[in-house]
Design an enzyme around this catalytic site. Structure first.
Site, short mmCIF file in Angstrom:
data_model
loop_
_atom_site.label_atom_id
_atom_site.label_comp_id
_atom_site.label_asym_id
_atom_site.label_seq_id
_atom_site.Cartn_x
_atom_site.Cartn_y
_atom_site.Cartn_z
N ASN A 193 0.80 -1.23 0.00
CA ASN A 193 0.00 0.00 0.00
C ASN A 193 0.83 1.28 0.00
O ASN A 193 0.42 2.30 -0.55
CB ASN A 193 -0.91 -0.02 1.24
CG ASN A 193 -1.50 1.34 1.54
OD1 ASN A 193 -2.50 1.76 0.96
ND2 ASN A 193 -0.89 2.07 2.47
N TYR A 235 13.43 14.37 -14.97
CA TYR A 235 12.47 14.08 -13.90
C TYR A 235 11.28 15.03 -13.86
O TYR A 235 11.42 16.25 -13.99
CB TYR A 235 13.18 14.14 -12.54
CG TYR A 235 12.27 13.73 -11.40
CD1 TYR A 235 11.98 12.39 -11.17
CD2 TYR A 235 11.70 14.69 -10.57
CE1 TYR A 235 11.14 12.01 -10.14
CE2 TYR A 235 10.86 14.31 -9.53
CZ TYR A 235 10.58 12.97 -9.33
OH TYR A 235 9.74 12.60 -8.31
#
Length: 330
Positions: A123, A200
């Site tokens: 998660n 990025y």
């Protein structure tokens, strides 16, 4: 358009649940079907959707191992859960998913406990607007959201297979992904560029990591079926919930727009519902290699359906792990 309308209105799908369903609602009738003494690991269980997932699973009688970087926050979550469910069993173990050494320590500590492992919920996730690197010089979002979970799953898989064999209860692996996986195009999904953070962009890196989570599901499902292992793996989209990741995006949009958008966001309990549904519902028994949104099986998009891309990503990740001097797991 239909999907958007269904989301906004909360119309239930074939499972009987929809976008407005909470984690408690979707697991309310699971209790009588659940085997006793289930054990689940939840990464990122110290806040947000992970904490709510831990709370609801514990309420349904599952032993929960919260894998968290911040043990103080995790301890507060445990305390709150045990106030509500005094008989719940909550264990805390430290993990930094961006660090291979930390993932290995976590796995060693868990395996030393000799507990069974029925459910693994990958998660935890981060969003970073700035380029950062892990200890292994891997771009931080990719390292945390994908590579760390790949290694964690790899190191715990045999335990899950053995638990399923010994107990007769099928194991379940759940990767928490996102609908933003559909934003990624093949021209930007290059393994070495994602590792190095080339050109990025925080949002793109997050989307790439979530696509990787689904491709991991696709290839691992194929490998599990080849082994006839009694373990399933699925991906879930929790919806856009009011979590720390959303707050990290706030600086990119105006306060007024954020206020409007926030009214369409899910609560943590609604965000955790699909994970809890896939983890505990008898309706998902034996279902593997699928993608769920709003507690219903759904279609993933674009590259997420490319089997060759899934195999290539798996092979590249496996090679990356074995290039690290301290990584010796086979």
């Amino acid at each position: 358009m239909k999907a958007t309308l269904r989301y906004l209105t909360g119309i239930a799908g074939p499972s009987g649940f929809g976008s407005n369903s909470t984690a408690e609602q979707v697991t309310q009738h699971c209790f009588s079907f659940l085997p006793s003494h289930l054990t689940a690991i939840i990464t990122g269980g110290s806040s947000g959707i992970g904490a709510e997932t831990a709370r609801v699973l514990a309420k349904r009688g599952v032993r929960v191992v919260i894998a968290a970087r911040d043990l103080k926050k995790a301890s507060e979550v445990r305390e709150n859960i045990q106030k509500e469910s005094p008989k719940s069993e909550i264990l805390l173990l430290e993990i930094d998913l961006s660090s291979f050494a930390s993932v290995q320590r976590f796995c060693s500590e868990f395996l030393a406990s000799e507990l069974p492992l029925n459910i693994l919920i990958n998660n935890a996730g981060i969003y970073s607007p700035n380029l950062e690197f892990s200890e292994e010089k891997i771009e931080m979002t990719f390292a945390t959201n994908y590579v760390g979970h790949f290694l964690l799953t790899k190191m715990l898989l045999e335990k899950m297979i053995d638990t399923a064999k010994n107990t007769g209860t099928r194991g379940k692996i759940i990767n928490v992904s996102s609908e933003v996986h559909s934003w990624v195009r093949g021209s930007s999904f290059h393994f070495n560029d994602m590792v190095s953070g080339k050109n990025y962009n925080g949002t793109r890196a997050y989307a790439q990591s979530k696509l990787a989570n689904i491709l991991h599901v696709k290839e691992m499902d194929r490998k599990l079926k080849t082994r006839n292992a009694r373990v399933t793996i699925n991906a879930v989209h929790p919806g856009i919930a009011k979590t720390e990741i959303i707050r990290a995006h706030k600086g990119l949009i105006t306060d007024s727009v954020f206020f409007i958008v926030s009214k369409l966001l899910k609560s943590a309990s609604q965000g955790a519902s699909t994970t809890c549904y896939v983890a505990l519902s008898p309706q998902t028994e034996g279902v593997s290699g699928k993608y769920f949104t709003d507690c219903n099986e759904n279609n993933c998009w674009g590259l997420a359906n490319d089997e060759l891309e899934a195999q290539k990503l798996w092979n590249n990740t496996h090679a990356l792990l074995h290039r690290q001097p301290h990584q010796t797991a086979s």
